[in-house]
Design an enzyme around this catalytic site. Structure first.
Site, PDB file in Angstrom:
ATOM      1  CG  ASP A   1      -2.284   0.660   0.957  1.00  0.00           C
ATOM      2  OD1 ASP A   1      -2.301   1.902   1.074  1.00  0.00           O
ATOM      3  OD2 ASP A   1      -3.298  -0.001   0.633  1.00  0.00           O
TER       4      ASP A   1
ATOM      5  CD1 TRP B   1      -8.044   5.467  -8.864  1.00  0.00           C
ATOM      6  CD2 TRP B   1      -6.718   4.939 -10.576  1.00  0.00           C
ATOM      7  NE1 TRP B   1      -7.993   6.556  -9.691  1.00  0.00           N
ATOM      8  CE2 TRP B   1      -7.193   6.265 -10.754  1.00  0.00           C
ATOM      9  CE3 TRP B   1      -5.874   4.384 -11.546  1.00  0.00           C
ATOM     10  CZ2 TRP B   1      -6.841   7.039 -11.862  1.00  0.00           C
ATOM     11  CZ3 TRP B   1      -5.533   5.164 -12.637  1.00  0.00           C
ATOM     12  CH2 TRP B   1      -6.010   6.468 -12.788  1.00  0.00           C
ATOM     13  CG  ASP B   2      -6.712   5.497  -2.078  1.00  0.00           C
ATOM     14  OD1 ASP B   2      -7.853   5.992  -2.044  1.00  0.00           O
ATOM     15  OD2 ASP B   2      -6.157   5.008  -1.084  1.00  0.00           O
TER      16      ASP B   2
ATOM     17  CG  ASP C   1     -19.196   5.972  -8.969  1.00  0.00           C
ATOM     18  OD1 ASP C   1     -18.852   5.514 -10.073  1.00  0.00           O
ATOM     19  OD2 ASP C   1     -18.517   6.813  -8.341  1.00  0.00           O
TER      20      ASP C   1
ATOM     21  CD  GLU D   1      -5.139 -14.393  17.295  1.00  0.00           C
ATOM     22  OE1 GLU D   1      -5.993 -13.602  17.720  1.00  0.00           O
ATOM     23  OE2 GLU D   1      -3.911 -14.112  17.252  1.00  0.00           O
TER      24      GLU D   1
HETATM   25  C1  GLA Z   1      -6.859   5.571   1.785  1.00  0.00           C
HETATM   26  C2  GLA Z   1      -7.286   4.136   1.571  1.00  0.00           C
HETATM   27  C3  GLA Z   1      -6.578   3.243   2.555  1.00  0.00           C
HETATM   28  C4  GLA Z   1      -5.080   3.382   2.365  1.00  0.00           C
HETATM   29  C5  GLA Z   1      -4.680   4.835   2.505  1.00  0.00           C
HETATM   30  C6  GLA Z   1      -3.226   5.043   2.140  1.00  0.00           C
HETATM   31  O1  GLA Z   1      -7.321   6.078   2.988  1.00  0.00           O
HETATM   32  O2  GLA Z   1      -8.661   4.015   1.670  1.00  0.00           O
HETATM   33  O3  GLA Z   1      -6.970   1.913   2.399  1.00  0.00           O
HETATM   34  O4  GLA Z   1      -4.732   2.891   1.092  1.00  0.00           O
HETATM   35  O5  GLA Z   1      -5.455   5.685   1.677  1.00  0.00           O
HETATM   36  O6  GLA Z   1      -2.839   6.356   2.268  1.00  0.00           O
END
Ligand code: GLA
Length: 728
Positions: free
Chosen positions: A366, A477-478, A531, A611
């Site tokens: 991430d 893709w954020d 969406d 776990e």
């Molecule tokens: C957003 C995303 C998270 C993470 C952060 C990283 O908030 O929803 O899942 O990827 O950005 O900055």
């Protein structure tokens, strides 16, 4: 063929398996709406009534007939300027400055297959699955032409609507408001169910009567938003989950939108879905045209459940594209809640090693792997791998992950730039900003002007270099802020909200063409851009930044009204939960995440041996049911916001295998027993609970339900598989 035109009375009828939609071109050339609902026969123009209504104007060519008024007649595409004082679907400012438009019928065309929209996402369907009706309207004074588009998916009970506004006059006109769908109800009372929320708490259903006046929801944030989803249900007041009449309106668009419900002076109801009117002012030069994003309509006379299943099928099979759309999704582990920004290459390898032991398929690195990015204040826009931080190249990292038997995914936020970045230092003018003013910051970052091709091309080239270097199978893709500086050097303030979204779509389309094997998961601080428009490019979307299983029950419940489970990004995270501090059992967290694409968002290195053993079993269990979960029909069995449990079930299309899921929510002394009633079964068939071997009739399971255990546990969850054994 699902489209019929009767020349003698100029009535268009659209027929789907269970619904009829009818409209008429009247003697004056106006396109009037006649009916939408359960299947009916015959011409419905007898519903139109004409009375002299005070203060409701009459078109001049009504030749003094005071009973003819657009203020009263139900319409397909109402425009401002005809004497209709209700809200309009289209407002045009002409070259002469007048705000008036008068659209009359010119002709029609019926085509096989479903129309597409250039540059915009839309329902796709082949010639066997769909028909298209195009109706041409024209204003003979300013020359404006409008092509109203209807896509009819007969088997799916889906009708789509869109419109193309064409400036076929001489001067420049300005589109000041544009909706793609208008539903005029001549009679009846209606509620609107909309889905509101906030970051980490999205899509909570809200039901309100559409009363006299205007009920409006929408977004001015540049994205569809966490706050209101661009999808609503319009229902008769007694409609519930399993009975009653309701209509759905889903906007296939990811930017500013507006949905209006209005009851007029004669108790008629108008509901419209379209582009947000604020921040919109779109000039069209002579010969230019404008496409209004599509709205997907559907109707059910069997309550919300049936309506939802129609949308699930439509979105799964006619919106989501690419080879991943119909495939069982990869079980992934994501580094965000496991490490946030505090990681290097070794952290990712360790995550991958642990994940391999657990049977997980993919590790996703991430935020934090690029540029100068130790926290969320810098680095966006510099999409170069930070090899110093990782301690290796991306290729080395992805190769090592591959050796461990896992595939590799990566996070990106291409639309953004940090002020503290090389990109911003080199091209400060690439961020959206109002002239002479400092831009509004969000998460300390600015938004790149994606309406500009040179900006998109630059980011695209950087991103391709990264994707080409590593062995990458997945991109998250954020998009982590709302737009606020709606101004572009490319056309000022009125075009940017729309052009920005088209720029994002253009980028995604190119990316998909170049990398058809990569699965893209959409995200905007979780569910801020969840969406149907995004789902055309990214067949799954991170549903919410809230991974708490109890909150997720609410969020996923609201999401399920339109969006299929195969599109819902859901992970098991650590406890105490990072968003709520709640401690919920690993089993319950997994049951909830299995109503989604399933994965993990924690550091397995911090887990106890038992776990890890439990996670191994969960991954196996998810794989066993993945087909049923992703492709089966989904039934909501309770409302987790008001009921003592959250319950839902999947049933395969043949009706043979069922997976019942229940999370107990009430926890009190001497607890009463909760009974969960199943749905969608054959009443005379026998179903066997695979765990216990017990059998039940479908009628018993649906009418009386199954008793749930009373246990001394907080929020226990159960997954029960049933199989149809005897079909009578
Ligand atoms: C957003 C995303 C998270 C993470 C952060 C990283 O908030 O929803 O899942 O990827 O950005 O900055």
């Amino acid at each position: 063929m699902a489209v019929f035109f009767e020349q003698s009375n100029r009535i268009f009828t659209l027929q789907t398996n269970h619904t009829t939609y009818q409209m008429k071109v009247d003697d004056m050339g106006f396109l009037l709406h006649l009916y939408y609902g359960s299947k009916v026969s015959g011409d419905m123009d007898y519903l139109l009534t004409y009375y002299d209504r005070g203060f409701s104007g009459n078109p001049s060519d009504a030749a003094g007939d005071r009973t003819y008024s657009m203020d009263v007649l139900p319409q397909e595409y109402p425009v401002l300027g005809t004497g209709d004082y209700r809200s309009s679907a289209l407002i045009i400012r002409g070259a002469d400055g007048s705000q008036c438009c008068d659209l009359r019928y010119v002709g029609y065309e019926i085509k096989k297959g479903k129309y597409g929209l250039d540059g915009l996402p839309a329902v796709y369907a082949n010639e066997k699955e769909a028909d298209t009706l195009e109706i041409f309207l024209k204003d003979c004074v300013n020359g404006l032409s409008v092509k109203i588009l209807y896509g009819i998916l007969e088997e799916e009970d889906i009708i789509t609507r869109s419109a193309e506004i064409i400036n076929s006059g001489d001067g420049e006109v300005i589109v000041e408001k544009a909706a793609s769908a208008c539903l005029d109800f001549i009679t009846g009372n209606y509620d609107m169910i909309s889905f509101y929320g906030r970051h980490t708490m999205e899509r909570i259903p809200q039901r309100e009567a559409i009363a006299h006046g205007n009920h409006v929801i929408g977004s001015r944030r540049g994205t569809s938003s966490h706050q209101y989803n661009p999808a609503v249900i319009v229902a008769e007041p007694d409609t519930g989950e399993d009975a009653g009449k309701c209509y759905g309106m889903v906007f296939v668009y990811s930017g500013n939108f507006m949905c209006e419900g209005e009851k007029d002076q004669f108790d008629q109801t108008r509901v419209m879905m379209g582009l947000q009117r604020d921040l919109f002012h779109y000039p069209l030069a002579k010969g230019e045209s404008f496409l209004v994003p599509e709205t997907i309509l559907s109707f059910s006379d069997r309550g919300f459940g049936e309506l939802s299943r129609r949308y699930h099928r439509c979105i799964r099979e006619h919106i989501c594209r690419g080879r991943h759309a119909q495939q069982k999704r990869t079980v992934l582990i994501n580094s965000w809640e496991a490490a946030y920004f505090d990681f290097n290459g070794e952290t990712i390898i360790n995550l991958a090693k642990e994940a391999a032991e657990l049977g997980i398929d993919m590790v996703v690195m991430d935020d934090g792997w690029f540029g100068k990015r130790e926290d969320d204040n810098s680095g966006l826009g510099d999409w170069q791998v930070n090899e110093k931080k990782l301690g290796c190249t991306l290729r080395e990292l992805t190769d090592k992950v591959k050796e461990l038997g896992l595939s590799f995914g990566i996070w990106m936020e291409p639309e953004m730039v940090s002020e503290d970045s090389d990109l911003c230092r080199e091209h400060p003018d690439w961020a959206l900003r109002n002239p002479g003013r400092n831009p509004v910051r969000g998460r300390n970052q600015l938004v790149l002007d994606f309406s500009r091709k040179e900006v998109r091309d630059h980011v695209f080239a950087q991103i391709c270099r990264v994707l080409d270097e590593g062995n990458i199978r997945y991109v998250k893709w954020d998009m982590n802020r709302s737009l606020s500086d709606f101004y572009s050097v490319n056309g000022g303030s009125g075009k940017i909200a729309y052009d920005y979204v088209l720029g994002v779509y253009d980028f995604l389309e190119k990316l998909l063409r170049k990398y058809p094997d990569i699965l893209i998961e959409g995200c905007s601080g979780g569910g801020g851009r969840f969406d149907a428009g995004m789902l055309y490019y990214t067949p799954q979307i991170w549903c919410s930044d809230n991974t708490d299983a109890l909150d997720r029950l609410w969020i996923q419940y609201g999401t399920s009204f339109f969006y299929p489970v195969s599109t819902v990004g859901a992970h098991v995270s650590a406890v105490p939960n990072h968003q709520t501090g709640r401690n919920i059992s690993l089993n319950t967290r997994a049951v909830v995440a299995m109503a989604g694409t399933f994965g993990y968002e924690l550091d397995p290195g911090k887990l106890k041996g038992e776990e890890k053993e439990e996670i191994k079993k969960q991954v196996k269990r998810y794989r066993q049911y993945a087909g049923l979960i992703n492709e089966g029909d989904y039934y909501r069995l309770s409302n987790p916001i008001t009921d003592t449990c959250g319950a839902w079930m999947f049933i395969d299309r043949k009706g043979e295998q069922i997976l019942l899921n229940v999370v107990m929510l009430g926890n009190h002394g001497n607890m009463p027993v909760s009974y969960v009633k199943l749905k969608g079964l054959l009443k005379d068939a026998l179903y066997e609970e695979t765990g216990s071997g017990k059998t039940y009739y479908g009628s018993a399971l649906m009418e009386a339900g199954l008793p749930m255990p009373v246990e001394l546990k907080e929020y226990p969850a159960y997954q029960i598989e049933l199989r149809k054994t005897v079909d009578r």
